[in-house]
Each structure stands twice: as C-alpha cells, then as structure tokens.
Motif scaffolding. Structure first.
Motif, PDB file in Angstrom:
ATOM      1  N   PHE A 263      15.531  15.053  40.641  1.00 34.24           N
ATOM      2  CA  PHE A 263      16.282  15.210  39.564  1.00 34.24           C
ATOM      3  C   PHE A 263      17.394  14.510  39.671  1.00 34.24           C
ATOM      4  N   LEU A 265      21.474  14.528  39.498  1.00 33.39           N
ATOM      5  CA  LEU A 265      22.670  15.370  40.113  1.00 33.39           C
ATOM      6  C   LEU A 265      23.472  15.865  38.703  1.00 33.39           C
ATOM      7  N   THR A 266      23.652  16.972  38.847  1.00 37.15           N
ATOM      8  CA  THR A 266      24.521  17.531  37.551  1.00 37.15           C
ATOM      9  C   THR A 266      26.101  17.062  38.010  1.00 37.15           C
ATOM     10  N   GLN A 269      27.710  18.316  40.702  1.00 42.77           N
ATOM     11  CA  GLN A 269      27.354  17.976  41.988  1.00 42.77           C
ATOM     12  C   GLN A 269      27.861  16.404  42.232  1.00 42.77           C
ATOM     13  N   ASP A 293      27.687  28.713  43.067  1.00 35.38           N
ATOM     14  CA  ASP A 293      26.826  30.077  42.818  1.00 35.38           C
ATOM     15  C   ASP A 293      25.593  30.007  43.529  1.00 35.38           C
ATOM     16  N   VAL A 294      24.825  30.989  43.616  1.00 36.50           N
ATOM     17  CA  VAL A 294      23.193  30.848  44.064  1.00 36.50           C
ATOM     18  C   VAL A 294      22.663  30.062  43.186  1.00 36.50           C
ATOM     19  N   GLY A 295      22.068  28.955  43.858  1.00 33.35           N
ATOM     20  CA  GLY A 295      20.860  28.302  42.898  1.00 33.35           C
ATOM     21  C   GLY A 295      21.920  27.042  42.278  1.00 33.35           C
ATOM     22  N   GLY A 297      22.821  24.494  43.536  1.00 35.06           N
ATOM     23  CA  GLY A 297      22.411  23.188  44.294  1.00 35.06           C
ATOM     24  C   GLY A 297      23.261  22.549  45.350  1.00 35.06           C
ATOM     25  N   LYS A 298      23.899  23.381  46.244  1.00 33.93           N
ATOM     26  CA  LYS A 298      24.563  22.988  47.471  1.00 33.93           C
ATOM     27  C   LYS A 298      23.951  22.299  48.607  1.00 33.93           C
ATOM     28  N   THR A 299      22.516  22.932  48.586  1.00 30.50           N
ATOM     29  CA  THR A 299      21.654  22.328  49.760  1.00 30.50           C
ATOM     30  C   THR A 299      21.554  20.673  49.588  1.00 30.50           C
ATOM     31  N   VAL A 300      21.384  20.565  48.243  1.00 30.86           N
ATOM     32  CA  VAL A 300      21.095  18.868  48.083  1.00 30.86           C
ATOM     33  C   VAL A 300      22.377  18.272  48.277  1.00 30.86           C
ATOM     34  N   PRO A 444      21.880  23.729  37.313  1.00 34.33           N
ATOM     35  CA  PRO A 444      21.205  22.857  37.111  1.00 34.33           C
ATOM     36  C   PRO A 444      20.243  23.033  35.699  1.00 34.33           C
ATOM     37  N   ARG A 447      17.513  26.310  33.683  1.00 38.66           N
ATOM     38  CA  ARG A 447      17.382  27.669  34.549  1.00 38.66           C
ATOM     39  C   ARG A 447      17.466  28.891  33.417  1.00 38.66           C
ATOM     40  N   ASN A 550      13.937  31.305  49.877  1.00 36.64           N
ATOM     41  CA  ASN A 550      13.444  30.486  48.619  1.00 36.64           C
ATOM     42  C   ASN A 550      11.882  30.836  48.223  1.00 36.64           C
ATOM     43  N   ARG A 579      14.089  31.618  40.722  1.00 42.48           N
ATOM     44  CA  ARG A 579      14.006  30.268  41.277  1.00 42.48           C
ATOM     45  C   ARG A 579      12.830  29.518  40.787  1.00 42.48           C
TER      46      ARG A 579
HETATM   47  P1  ADP Z   1      22.045  26.761  46.597  1.00 42.67           P
HETATM   48  O1  ADP Z   1      22.033  26.306  47.942  1.00 42.67           O
HETATM   49  O2  ADP Z   1      23.445  26.163  45.878  1.00 42.67           O
HETATM   50  O3  ADP Z   1      21.904  28.060  46.280  1.00 42.67           O
HETATM   51  P2  ADP Z   1      19.772  25.028  46.354  1.00 42.67           P
HETATM   52  O4  ADP Z   1      20.323  23.914  46.647  1.00 42.67           O
HETATM   53  O5  ADP Z   1      18.842  25.821  47.115  1.00 42.67           O
HETATM   54  O6  ADP Z   1      20.996  25.922  45.616  1.00 42.67           O
HETATM   55  O7  ADP Z   1      19.287  24.604  44.861  1.00 42.67           O
HETATM   56  C1  ADP Z   1      18.572  25.676  44.219  1.00 42.67           C
HETATM   57  C2  ADP Z   1      17.114  24.925  43.470  1.00 42.67           C
HETATM   58  O8  ADP Z   1      17.681  23.966  42.777  1.00 42.67           O
HETATM   59  C3  ADP Z   1      16.350  24.076  44.482  1.00 42.67           C
HETATM   60  O9  ADP Z   1      14.902  24.372  44.340  1.00 42.67           O
HETATM   61  C4  ADP Z   1      16.870  22.620  44.372  1.00 42.67           C
HETATM   62  O10 ADP Z   1      15.763  21.701  44.460  1.00 42.67           O
HETATM   63  C5  ADP Z   1      17.074  22.611  42.696  1.00 42.67           C
HETATM   64  N1  ADP Z   1      18.094  21.911  42.394  1.00 42.67           N
HETATM   65  C6  ADP Z   1      19.171  21.412  42.928  1.00 42.67           C
HETATM   66  N2  ADP Z   1      19.907  20.414  42.046  1.00 42.67           N
HETATM   67  C7  ADP Z   1      19.226  20.177  41.245  1.00 42.67           C
HETATM   68  C8  ADP Z   1      19.639  19.368  39.905  1.00 42.67           C
HETATM   69  N3  ADP Z   1      20.482  18.744  39.902  1.00 42.67           N
HETATM   70  N4  ADP Z   1      18.743  19.355  38.978  1.00 42.67           N
HETATM   71  C9  ADP Z   1      17.720  20.313  39.101  1.00 42.67           C
HETATM   72  N5  ADP Z   1      17.438  20.988  40.203  1.00 42.67           N
HETATM   73  C10 ADP Z   1      18.016  20.951  41.126  1.00 42.67           C
END
Ligand code: ADP
Ligand code: MG
Length: 690
Positions: A263, A265-266, A269, A293-295, A297-300, A444, A447, A550, A579
């Motif tokens: 995907f 990045l927003t 991000q 916030d939760v979801g 996309g911090k992990t990426v 992202p 949602r 997750n 999710r």
């Molecule tokens: P957080 O750690 O902030 O709670 P995650 O990094 O786990 O969030 O991301 C939540 C979900 O969103 C994951 O499945 C991830 O792959 C997806 N995601 C992250 N960034 C994007 C994006 N830019 N566009 C679409 N999906 C994304």
C-alpha cells in the motif's frame, strides 16, 4: 530549601524560623515536620485552597460545596437529643427564593438564640438533593465581618492555620525587599505577572478572589516555566552535548523498500518518516515520541526506520511490553524482511540455554540485523555489534527509568518511542517534555469505523444472540474481562467464570478459548495461535490482548464491567477489532453508578478518535490515573494544575524552549538568577554548562 533564590547567607530568607517572635522549640519542631526550616521555606509555603465565606446564590452552588448564605429564620428551631451529649437543631431558613433546612449539631444552646424572623448568616455543607445545609459556623445578623476569603494551609501536628498565618506575616515583613525574582522581566511584562514578592503577599493575604487569581497566575506560570526549562535544557543537552550516531541510510534502498509495500503510505506516515529520517541522519541523538491511534500504521513506520538503519550498516532493536506482542512483531517483520535478506531474531525470557547463548553470540558478531523482544533487551548481557536504532512500542508501559536505561544502551543509539495510546498534549509535554514528538493523525483509507454500543448487564441474553449471529457468518469474537493488576486473583477468576459460562452456552457450536496473565507464556502463545487460526471462535481474555494483537477476522468485542477501564484503555482494547474488511462492533457491558461513569460510556459510543478520548479521559479522571497506577512518572506541581492550566503549560513550554535556544541566555548577566536556579535544581551542572 528555597531554590528560587540565590544562595546568600545574609539574606533574611536563609535565617532560621527560630529567629521569629513566638517560635520556640515546640513550634520550630512542628515547622520542621512540615518541611519548613528557614524563613524562605516559610514564606514559600503556599495555601492549598482558599475558604470562601462570601454569600453565595444557592442556585449556583454545587452538591456538597461549602457555602455561605444569608437568610431569615422561617420556623421555630426544633431540637432533638441523641443520648446525653449529642443533639441536632433544625431550622428553616428563607434565603432569597430558597427555603432550606439548616442543621446544627451539638449546639443545643442555639435554640434560645435563634428566633423567628431573625436574620442570620450560615456557612456549611450544601446538600443539593435534600435542599439542606449542615452548618459549620453561623453568625447572627447579615454578612460575616471576618475574612471573607481566607487561605487554608496543609498542616501537621498541633500547628494551626491561624498561627501559621501570623508567622508567615512576620516572615514576609522581614523579607521585604529581599525576595529576588528570577523570572525574566520581559516575560513578566509580557504576561503582566506580579513580581515574586507581591505574588507571595497576595497568595498569603488575598484581598479578593480576583486578587488571588492574579497571584496564582504568576505561580502557575513560574512552576511550569521552571519545569519546562529543565525539560528543554535536558533536551538540548541530549541532542547537542551527547554524541549520537549519524545514520547514513541509503536513500534509494529505502525508497525501493517503501515502493515494495502492498500500500502507499498515508500523508501522515510520510511526514513522520521524514522527521525520523532527519533525526537519524543528524549526529544528534534521536529522542522522539511517535504517537498514533490504534491502526494508524505505526508498525510500518518502525519497519522502514529499522530498514534505513540496516542500509547504513547498523543493527536495530524493537522492544515491546509483552511476549505475545514480541512474537507477533517478529512474525510480521520476518515476513517483510526475510525475502530481502534482513535477519530478524526474537529474544524473550523463553529463549533459554544454548539457543540463547547462540543468539547473543550472533548478535555481538553483527549477524543479526534486528532484534525483537521484551524488557529482556535492556538487560546487561545483551550486546550488539553496532546498535544504531532502538524502537519501543507501546512506550508508556515502560517507566521513565527504563526509558533512560534504554537511551544509554550501545553507542548512544537513536531512540524512537511509539505509543498507541494517544497522550493528551498537556501530558505529552510534561511526562515526555524532553522529547520531540511526531504524530500520525490520519488513518489508512477505507477503514470502517467500529460501531460501539453501551448495554446494561441485564441485556447479556440479547448480546449472546448477536454474538451468535456474527459467529454464524464465520467471524470471531473477543470477550474481555477486567483485570486491573496482572496478579489480581479475583479478576483471573472472573475470566475463568465467564469462559465457563460461554463454553456451556455455545457448547457443540463454537469453541471458546481462555487467556490471562497467569498462563504460562507457551500456553498464551498456543491460545493466541489457535484464535488467529480460527480454531477458537471466541476468546475470553483479560487485558493481556490489549496491545498490538492482530486477528483481522475478529469483528466483535464484548467488554464486561467496562466502567472499570479507562477510556484510553477501552479504546486500545476496541482497536483489536475493525482490522479486517467487515463491519466491526464493540459492546460495552456496564452499569456505571455515577454520572461520570455514564458520560464515559456515552463518549465511547460517540467517537472513534483516540485523541479526543484521551483528552476526555484526562479531564474525567485526572492526570494521576491516566497512565495507570504505578508508572505515571508525573511531576508534582504545588500550585499549577496540569489539566486546568494547560494553556499556561503550553505557553511556558514555548517560552522555555525559545530562551534555552537563545545564545544570550547562556552569557548575559540578567539571566544569572535563572541559571543559578537551574544549577541548584541539578539541571545544569557546571560541567554541562561548559
Ligand atoms: P498500529 O501499530 O499503528 O496500531 P499497524 O501498523 O499495526 O497499526 O497497522 C494496522 C494495519 O494497517 C496493518 O494491517 C497494516 O498493514 C495496515 N496499514 C498500515 N499502513 C497502511 C497504509 N498506508 N495503507 C493501508 N494499510 C496500511
Ligand atoms: Mg502496533
């Protein structure tokens, strides 16, 4: 002890309180017990509240507030005795449009004094529901001539408010002209703040509420300003004086990596990525808090930053609060990184013996690129070959000290702290005041917001029907039971009971798993795995699933006793659903006993915005409760209130920041008192100044 003042042996502020009239051995000891040794300590001993004896309109008085009212006696006083000594005298008072009942305890002689139609003034506790005042003091005639607005001090032992006030008066008189104001004049003028001397006089002897507010404003600003100066000095010091690493990441490789993601990045991000990479490249040490916030996309973002460090020949570490989360991260990062030859390893307490030794050996040899684990990562035995970047997830669960230990690991690695519990701004700039902050404030695309409902506990039957409907469509459900402390036996029992009930109810149709903090970590892993592979359709759990887990197929979460959780925690829990692509639901089971509880449940159903919730949580529960019991690391302010005075806090922070960055602060004489203050506070050591 008065650190706002320059040390000067001749100053009356440094004289002992025993030099005041009326301070003998006994009084001196009482003062010492209150932390007061010098006259400086005494005059800086500020009231913690003010009693207001001004006449109040009852329409505006809050329940249980202490009020003073004037009125006419409207009924013959009725006296009742309980036993020999105890009595209650009740009388009706006509106060403006209100007819209220006033009770005096153990003052039977008042029966003779109070006559029908007498006008009296009464101070006491107002019971709004029963339209009743429990009198503490009274006076015949209208208006109290005594002080209408008077300070109340925290006292110890036999010390009285009156005695203390008199001593303070004496102390202040002695110090006239000797009280030095270290707050820069320009700031004082800019905000029209009283000088320190006038401020102290007014705090102790306010002429009116307005007067006191003006003085208070000065001390609120002063406290915040000094606190923020410390934070900003620390921040500057960490950035500039400590030699961090400069991570020369390979830009093309990073770009290619980002392009390979499924995907785009927003915008948010991308923005925080830039902030992080700027820090990484600079020789300053990164000390950054990433909020999202939760979801969001911090992990990426973490993965990209780690990848960047690796392209520059460094190792990276990712630290998380629970083993389950460590395992999940290890799995998802492996998926991402193993195809491109980046080695990811997992270190938890269950990695033992030879396996552990081998892992540590590889790490020290630089054969592992990214190490993931819990707090085990900051234990002494773990040595990296070339650690460049440390990322912690869900950071507020790590205490302030762990934060420091982490920073000291390796050759001053860059440190990024991530948190999924949005932290209200006012707390972010106090608790994390020494850090830079990046915020992902965008989700992202695509949602579906989680639908949240609040149900009374007697609606459980209907909820089970709804649960069954979701399960029938192939989806899964979380059922959360409260657990405040991991070790709380009662709460574990609670989860066990709920698990048993649901097992009976869904017997033969759906499988129900159980998860709580007391399970062995292998068992936890096993349960989590079964749930994520849909071998279990329902997972009953304590809050151990709160962070990071997750399972996209889970579309429903039911939270028992929801009123026992903080709003931020509920939001964090709720983030486990929503999710996947299905519409998700969260049901809060709660019978809150008071208005605040009801308001909290209601706001949960109204917003999905973690930042809004965190601000509300802070407002409703106060800063002490926000981070949970033990690890708040909150500074204590004597006068200021972080929540109500947040505007002053922000202003003070900006001012402190600007001042610290100005070269003249470090050289010009007029800032000398302030620098001395900071040295006294241990923020600027002589060596650090050089
Ligand atoms: P957080 O750690 O902030 O709670 P995650 O990094 O786990 O969030 O991301 C939540 C979900 O969103 C994951 O499945 C991830 O792959 C997806 N995601 C992250 N960034 C994007 C994006 N830019 N566009 C679409 N999906 C994304
Ligand atoms: Mg996460």
């Amino acid at each position: 002890m008065d650190s706002h003042l320059i040390k000067n042996d001749h100053s009356p502020l440094n004289q002992s309180v025993t030099s005041l009239n009326g301070v003998g051995e006994e009084t001196a000891q009482q003062l010492v017990d209150m932390g007061i040794v010098t006259i400086g300590d005494l005059i800086n001993y500020l009231p913690y509240r003010y009693d207001d004896f001004r006449v109040k309109d009852l329409t505006e008085a809050a329940h249980e507030e202490r009020v003073t009212v004037e009125g006419r006696v409207h009924s013959e006083p009725a006296l009742q005795f309980f036993g020999k000594r105890k009595s209650r005298l009740s009388v009706r008072l006509l106060a403006g449009p209100h007819s209220v009942k006033v009770t005096f305890f153990n003052q039977p002689y008042l029966k003779k004094k109070l006559n029908l139609n007498d006008s009296i003034t009464v101070t006491g506790k107002w019971d709004r529901h029963r339209q009743m005042i429990t009198a503490q003091t009274y006076k015949l005639g209208s208006k109290q001539d005594a002080e209408e607005f008077t300070p109340v001090y925290p006292l110890r032992g036999a010390m009285t408010n009156r005695t203390l006030k008199k001593l303070i008066q004496q102390g202040l008189d002695r110090c006239t002209g000797a009280i030095i104001d270290s707050l820069p004049v320009e700031l004082r003028e800019q905000y029209r703040l009283m000088n320190r001397q006038d401020g102290l006089y007014t705090m102790h002897f306010p002429k009116s509420l307005e007067d006191m507010k003006q003085a208070r404003r000065r001390f609120v600003y002063e406290e915040f300003f000094y606190f923020q100066l410390k934070m900003q000095a620390l921040r500057k010091f960490e950035r500039e004086q400590s030699h961090g690493v400069s991570i020369q990441y390979v830009e093309e490789d990073v770009t290619a990596f980002i392009d390979s993601l499924p995907f785009p990045l927003t915008n948010a991000q991308q923005r925080v990525m830039n902030e992080i990479f700027l820090d990484m490249k600079s020789p300053h040490r990164m000390n950054r808090l990433l909020q999202g916030d939760v979801g969001s996309g911090k992990t990426v973002v973490a993965a990209i930053a780690l990848f960047g460090a690796i392209t520059a020949g460094f190792q990276g570490a990712l630290m998380v609060p629970t083993e389950i989360l460590a395992e999940q991260h290890a799995e998802s990062l492996n998926e991402l990184f193993s195809p491109i030859g980046v080695t990811v390893a997992l270190l938890t307490s269950s990695v033992k013996g030879k396996k552990r030794a081998l892992l540590l050996q590889k790490l020290a040899a630089g054969e592992i690129d990214i190490l993931i684990g819990t707090h085990a990562l900051i234990q002494g035995e773990v040595d990296f070959k070339r650690l460049g970047l440390v990322i912690t997830d869900e950071q507020h669960r790590f205490g302030v000290n762990q934060r420091r230990v982490l920073r000291e690991k390796g050759e001053n690695p860059d440190v990024l702290f991530m948190t999924a519990t949005p932290i209200p701004r006012t707390l972010a700039i106090t608790v994390f005041g020494e850090m830079d902050v990046s915020i992902i404030d965008e989700m992202p695309a695509g949602r579906k917001p989680i639908e949240t409902y609040w149900a009374k506990e007697n609606m459980l039957d209907r909820i089970l029907v709804f649960m069954e409907k979701e399960l029938k469509q192939g989806r899964q459900t979380y059922v959360i039971c409260p657990l405040i402390e991991e070790s709380d036996k009662l709460d574990v029992q609670n989860a066990i009971d709920v698990h048993m009930q649901l097992e009976q109810y869904f017997f033969g149709r759906y499988k129900v798993g159980l998860m709580h903090g007391r399970l062995h970590s292998d068992d936890k892993e096993e349960v989590m795995k079964s749930f994520s592979e849909n071998e279990l359709q329902i997972l009953v759990s304590t809050t151990v699933v709160e962070v990071g887990v997750n399972v996209p197929n889970a579309s429903l979460m039911v939270i028992y006793d929801a009123e026992r959780f903080g709003l931020s925690q509920l939001h964090q829990l709720r983030g486990r659903v929503g999710r996947g692509s299905d519409q998700s639901y969260c049901i809060l089971l709660a019978d809150p006993k008071n208005e605040v509880g009801k308001e909290r449940m209601k706001i949960m159903t109204e917003t999905n915005d973690g930042f809004v919730l965190s601000e509300k949580d802070l407002e409703l529960r106060g800063p002490g409760d926000f981070f949970g019991r033990k690890q708040s690391g909150l500074p204590e302010f004597r006068v200021a209130d972080m929540v109500h005075d947040y505007r002053a806090l922000e202003v003070a922070r900006d001012d402190a920041h600007q001042l610290i960055e100005r070269p003249e602060f470090w050289t010009e004489d007029r800032f000398e008192p302030l620098r001395i203050h900071l040295v006294n506070e241990g923020v600027l050591g002589g060596s650090k100044l050089d």
